[in-house]
Design a protein around this motif. Structure first.
Motif: not given
Length: 233
Positions: A31-53
């Motif tokens: 669910c809607e969340h934030v991270h305390e630190r900046a981050y980079v995410s790399v999709v290795v397997e599978g897939a997902y849908t992101e909702l942003h802005d």
């Protein structure tokens, strides 16, 4: 180790950077969340849908996404997935180099993918935006069924020059930008109302319900109904 945001397979610190390999089960919803630190995410397997802005995005294998600290977003894994997540202190001017070095040390096969995403080639066009660009972005009725040529008229430029300059400064053609804004508008209606898909399609400038479904699935990776079921509060 079990995390509410996935099952952590491994976690390594490399200087100011933390690298974690995380598996996500099918139908996992972050669910809607934030991270305390900046981050980079790399999709290795599978897939997902992101909702942003307000805009959905389909994240297939090889996708690299960066979020600033405190940036709100939500994620839905329509299938089992695995991501390598790298968090770091964004106020360090050399954070890109730190991230690439950490990935090279922990997941060397992803080094080139991450480097290309964080260090894109400089665009061959002037940095300064034309004076008309902000007016067109803010005032043109992007989701309505009106010719794109009217946007060029609003800009006071020839349609060919308008299309070329728009793409250079926005990063996509006016037609693709219109499509994105229609999807954004449809996303908002899906999540904030119970209106039928046919009504949403008409309100957002799509030809019909089938057109909306096809464009939305291509953008979000899932159907409008599944998107509504996953993300609507």
């Amino acid at each position: 180790m079990i995390s509410p945001r996935g099952r952590v397979l491994s976690e390594v610190r490399s200087g100011p950077v933390a690298v974690s390999d995380v598996a996500y089960a099918k139908d996992s919803l972050l669910c809607e969340h934030v991270h305390e630190r900046a981050y980079v995410s790399v999709v290795v397997e599978g897939a997902y849908t992101e909702l942003h802005d307000g805009l959905p995005r389909y994240c297939a294998p090889g996708t690299v996404i960066r979020h600033a600290a405190g940036e709100m977003h939500a994620d839905y894994f329509c299938a089992p997935g695995r991501c390598v997540n790298v968090d770091f202190a964004e106020d360090d001017g050399a954070w890109r180099d730190h991230v690439v070095r950490a990935v090279r040390a922990t997941h060397p096969s992803l080094k080139t993918t991450v480097r290309n995403a964080l260090f894109p080639p400089h665009p061959p066009y002037p940095v300064r935006e034309p004076e008309w660009l902000r007016t067109v972005l803010d005032e043109f009725s992007w989701i309505e069924r009106v010719p794109i040529e009217r946007a060029a008229r609003l800009a006071g430029t020839h349609p060919t020059h308008f299309a070329r300059a728009f793409r250079a400064h926005v990063g996509m053609t006016p037609g693709r930008y219109r499509r994105r804004e229609r999807v954004r508008a449809a996303s908002r209606m899906l999540l904030e109302s119970s209106r039928a898909l046919s009504e949403i399609a008409n309100a957002c400038g799509f030809a019909d319900q089938s057109h909306l479904t096809n464009v939305f699935r291509e953008t979000a990776g899932i159907s409008p109904n599944r998107y509504r079921g996953a993300f609507a509060r």
